[in-house]
Scaffold this motif. Sequence first.
Motif, PDB file in Angstrom:
ATOM      1  N   ARG A 108     -15.509  28.295 -15.410  1.00 48.66           N
ATOM      2  CA  ARG A 108     -16.298  29.522 -15.497  1.00 48.66           C
ATOM      3  C   ARG A 108     -15.982  30.196 -16.810  1.00 48.66           C
ATOM      4  O   ARG A 108     -14.855  30.154 -17.292  1.00 48.66           O
ATOM      5  CB  ARG A 108     -15.956  30.451 -14.342  1.00 48.66           C
ATOM      6  CG  ARG A 108     -16.478  29.933 -13.017  1.00 48.66           C
ATOM      7  CD  ARG A 108     -16.099  30.855 -11.872  1.00 48.66           C
ATOM      8  NE  ARG A 108     -16.487  32.247 -12.043  1.00 48.66           N
ATOM      9  CZ  ARG A 108     -17.693  32.744 -11.756  1.00 48.66           C
ATOM     10  NH1 ARG A 108     -18.631  31.950 -11.307  1.00 48.66           N
ATOM     11  NH2 ARG A 108     -17.953  34.020 -11.924  1.00 48.66           N
ATOM     12  N   GLU A 109     -16.975  30.842 -17.361  1.00 50.28           N
ATOM     13  CA  GLU A 109     -16.753  31.559 -18.614  1.00 50.28           C
ATOM     14  C   GLU A 109     -15.831  32.735 -18.373  1.00 50.28           C
ATOM     15  O   GLU A 109     -15.862  33.374 -17.314  1.00 50.28           O
ATOM     16  CB  GLU A 109     -18.090  32.048 -19.180  1.00 50.28           C
ATOM     17  CG  GLU A 109     -18.969  30.929 -19.688  1.00 50.28           C
ATOM     18  CD  GLU A 109     -20.252  31.464 -20.312  1.00 50.28           C
ATOM     19  OE1 GLU A 109     -20.225  32.578 -20.868  1.00 50.28           O
ATOM     20  OE2 GLU A 109     -21.260  30.752 -20.224  1.00 50.28           O
ATOM     21  N   ARG A 110     -15.045  33.029 -19.369  1.00 49.48           N
ATOM     22  CA  ARG A 110     -14.098  34.135 -19.265  1.00 49.48           C
ATOM     23  C   ARG A 110     -14.872  35.456 -19.158  1.00 49.48           C
ATOM     24  O   ARG A 110     -15.868  35.671 -19.838  1.00 49.48           O
ATOM     25  CB  ARG A 110     -13.213  34.143 -20.509  1.00 49.48           C
ATOM     26  CG  ARG A 110     -12.058  35.082 -20.408  1.00 49.48           C
ATOM     27  CD  ARG A 110     -11.117  34.878 -21.574  1.00 49.48           C
ATOM     28  NE  ARG A 110     -10.083  35.869 -21.568  1.00 49.48           N
ATOM     29  CZ  ARG A 110      -8.895  35.710 -21.016  1.00 49.48           C
ATOM     30  NH1 ARG A 110      -8.614  34.569 -20.426  1.00 49.48           N
ATOM     31  NH2 ARG A 110      -8.001  36.676 -21.055  1.00 49.48           N
ATOM     32  N   GLY A 111     -14.420  36.295 -18.262  1.00 51.59           N
ATOM     33  CA  GLY A 111     -15.055  37.599 -18.087  1.00 51.59           C
ATOM     34  C   GLY A 111     -16.171  37.586 -17.058  1.00 51.59           C
ATOM     35  O   GLY A 111     -16.829  38.601 -16.851  1.00 51.59           O
ATOM     36  N   MET A 112     -16.432  36.459 -16.413  1.00 51.35           N
ATOM     37  CA  MET A 112     -17.504  36.377 -15.416  1.00 51.35           C
ATOM     38  C   MET A 112     -17.078  37.015 -14.090  1.00 51.35           C
ATOM     39  O   MET A 112     -17.911  37.238 -13.230  1.00 51.35           O
ATOM     40  CB  MET A 112     -17.893  34.918 -15.160  1.00 51.35           C
ATOM     41  CG  MET A 112     -18.615  34.260 -16.311  1.00 51.35           C
ATOM     42  SD  MET A 112     -20.283  34.871 -16.510  1.00 51.35           S
ATOM     43  CE  MET A 112     -21.029  34.336 -15.005  1.00 51.35           C
ATOM     44  N   GLY A 113     -15.796  37.250 -13.920  1.00 59.10           N
ATOM     45  CA  GLY A 113     -15.340  37.864 -12.682  1.00 59.10           C
ATOM     46  C   GLY A 113     -15.192  36.842 -11.573  1.00 59.10           C
ATOM     47  O   GLY A 113     -15.301  35.636 -11.777  1.00 59.10           O
ATOM     48  N   ARG A 114     -14.976  37.365 -10.407  1.00 62.88           N
ATOM     49  CA  ARG A 114     -14.766  36.516  -9.239  1.00 62.88           C
ATOM     50  C   ARG A 114     -16.089  35.887  -8.814  1.00 62.88           C
ATOM     51  O   ARG A 114     -17.136  36.538  -8.861  1.00 62.88           O
ATOM     52  CB  ARG A 114     -14.209  37.404  -8.133  1.00 62.88           C
ATOM     53  CG  ARG A 114     -13.762  36.661  -6.939  1.00 62.88           C
ATOM     54  CD  ARG A 114     -13.034  37.599  -6.014  1.00 62.88           C
ATOM     55  NE  ARG A 114     -12.803  36.921  -4.749  1.00 62.88           N
ATOM     56  CZ  ARG A 114     -12.248  37.471  -3.712  1.00 62.88           C
ATOM     57  NH1 ARG A 114     -11.879  38.736  -3.774  1.00 62.88           N
ATOM     58  NH2 ARG A 114     -12.061  36.800  -2.613  1.00 62.88           N
TER      59      ARG A 114
END
Length: 130
Positions: A108-114
């Motif tokens: 998952r891309e960083r900063g996408m959250g949970r």
Amino acid sequence: MAEGASSGGATGSTRADIWVWSVRFYKTRSLATAACKAGHVKVNGERAKPAQVVRVGDEVRVTTDREHIVEVRGILTKRVGAPIAQAAYLDKTPALPPRVEQPSAVVRERGMGRPTKRDRRELERLRGRG
């Protein structure tokens, strides 16, 4: 017992620790002796002590990184080159099973959250669990 490498007949024999060292299963004789004492070397299905006699026709099981099953074809008392050492035994070790391909990890891309419930279900479907 003759000194040096000998092809040995039916009467030829040597110690188990010397034989597994001379056919290059272990790098040093002291490692071969320690392996025998630890039970990593078996001759004809029996746990081998370092001084146990190995003869032509015996089945030897040596555990290094994996178990090697070999039949003694020649008696060696000194460490020799690899081609000669390989001629001293018949390798009966079964082939390794093929490696199972693992699906690549989903990043998952960083900063996408949970991940949301929908994202989690998509991930499970991609991994073949859903």
